[in-house]
Design a protein around this motif. Structure first.
Motif, PDB file in Angstrom:
ATOM      1  N   ALA A  40     -59.701  83.463  37.988  1.00  0.00           N
ATOM      2  CA  ALA A  40     -59.399  84.631  38.817  1.00  0.00           C
ATOM      3  C   ALA A  40     -57.897  84.759  39.042  1.00  0.00           C
ATOM      4  O   ALA A  40     -57.324  85.854  38.927  1.00  0.00           O
ATOM      5  CB  ALA A  40     -60.143  84.540  40.144  1.00  0.00           C
ATOM      6  N   TYR A  41     -57.244  83.651  39.355  1.00  0.00           N
ATOM      7  CA  TYR A  41     -55.798  83.694  39.595  1.00  0.00           C
ATOM      8  C   TYR A  41     -55.038  84.011  38.306  1.00  0.00           C
ATOM      9  O   TYR A  41     -54.118  84.828  38.294  1.00  0.00           O
ATOM     10  CB  TYR A  41     -55.313  82.363  40.195  1.00  0.00           C
TER      11      TYR A  41
ATOM     12  N   LEU B 230     -67.542  83.554  47.288  1.00  0.00           N
ATOM     13  CA  LEU B 230     -67.074  82.240  47.701  1.00  0.00           C
ATOM     14  C   LEU B 230     -68.168  81.391  48.334  1.00  0.00           C
ATOM     15  O   LEU B 230     -67.986  80.195  48.524  1.00  0.00           O
ATOM     16  CB  LEU B 230     -65.883  82.387  48.646  1.00  0.00           C
TER      17      LEU B 230
ATOM     18  N   ASP C  19     -59.877  88.969  44.154  1.00  0.00           N
ATOM     19  CA  ASP C  19     -60.343  87.664  43.677  1.00  0.00           C
ATOM     20  C   ASP C  19     -59.207  86.651  43.632  1.00  0.00           C
ATOM     21  O   ASP C  19     -59.378  85.488  43.988  1.00  0.00           O
ATOM     22  CB  ASP C  19     -60.987  87.782  42.296  1.00  0.00           C
TER      23      ASP C  19
ATOM     24  N   LEU D  43     -65.633  87.534  43.127  1.00  0.00           N
ATOM     25  CA  LEU D  43     -66.033  86.164  43.445  1.00  0.00           C
ATOM     26  C   LEU D  43     -66.854  86.121  44.727  1.00  0.00           C
ATOM     27  O   LEU D  43     -66.487  86.737  45.721  1.00  0.00           O
ATOM     28  CB  LEU D  43     -64.805  85.281  43.657  1.00  0.00           C
TER      29      LEU D  43
ATOM     30  N   ASP E 220     -63.543  78.818  37.882  1.00  0.00           N
ATOM     31  CA  ASP E 220     -63.679  80.225  38.264  1.00  0.00           C
ATOM     32  C   ASP E 220     -62.489  80.673  39.114  1.00  0.00           C
ATOM     33  O   ASP E 220     -61.995  81.789  38.959  1.00  0.00           O
ATOM     34  CB  ASP E 220     -64.973  80.451  39.049  1.00  0.00           C
ATOM     35  N   LEU E 221     -62.038  79.788  39.988  1.00  0.00           N
ATOM     36  CA  LEU E 221     -60.885  80.095  40.824  1.00  0.00           C
ATOM     37  C   LEU E 221     -59.617  80.206  39.979  1.00  0.00           C
ATOM     38  O   LEU E 221     -58.808  81.123  40.158  1.00  0.00           O
ATOM     39  CB  LEU E 221     -60.709  79.030  41.903  1.00  0.00           C
TER      40      LEU E 221
ATOM     41  N   SER F 242     -58.892  83.259  45.732  1.00  0.00           N
ATOM     42  CA  SER F 242     -58.756  81.999  44.991  1.00  0.00           C
ATOM     43  C   SER F 242     -57.575  81.186  45.493  1.00  0.00           C
ATOM     44  O   SER F 242     -57.644  79.952  45.557  1.00  0.00           O
ATOM     45  CB  SER F 242     -58.570  82.273  43.500  1.00  0.00           C
TER      46      SER F 242
END
Length: 85
Positions: free
Chosen positions: A18-19, A5, A46, A3, A14-15, A50
Motif C-alpha cells: 500500500a505504501y 485494518l 491506504d 485496506l 500488504d502494508l 499503513s
C-alpha cells in the motif's frame, strides 16, 4: 484495494504494498508527467493507514529505493510526498 485494518489475514506485505503504491503513484503523477494519473483517494488513504504500522526505516527504504529506480532526488520526493512539512 481499501485496506481493512481489522482483517486477521492482513499481512506486513500488504502494508508495504500500500505504501509503495502511493509513492509510485506520486512519482508517476508529479515527476514522470504521465498522461495516466494513478493517484486516487483510496491509494492515499491506504498509504496513510499503513504508515501507522510501518517503521520509519521501512518507509524510508521504500522511498529511497523508488527514488533511485525512477531517478528522482530523494529530497524532492520527500517534498512531493509531504508538502506541508
Amino acid at each position: 484495494m481499501t485496506l481493512d485494518l481489522n482483517d486477521p489475514e492482513l499481512e506486513f506485505s500488504d502494508l508495504v504494498y500500500a505504501y509503495q503504491s502511493w509513492v509510485m503513484a506520486v512519482i508517476n503523477d508529479e515527476k514522470l508527467e504521465s498522461e495516466d494519473q494513478l493517484l486516487t483517494e483510496d491509494i492515499t488513504e491506504d498509504a496513510l493507514n499503513s504508515m501507522r504500522f510501518l517503521s520509519g526505516e521501512v518507509t524510508s527504504a521504500i522511498e529511497t529505493s523508488l527514488a533511485r529506480v525512477y531517478d528522482v532526488d530523494a529530497d524532492e520526493l520527500a517534498s512531493l510526498l509531504f508538502p506541508e512539512e
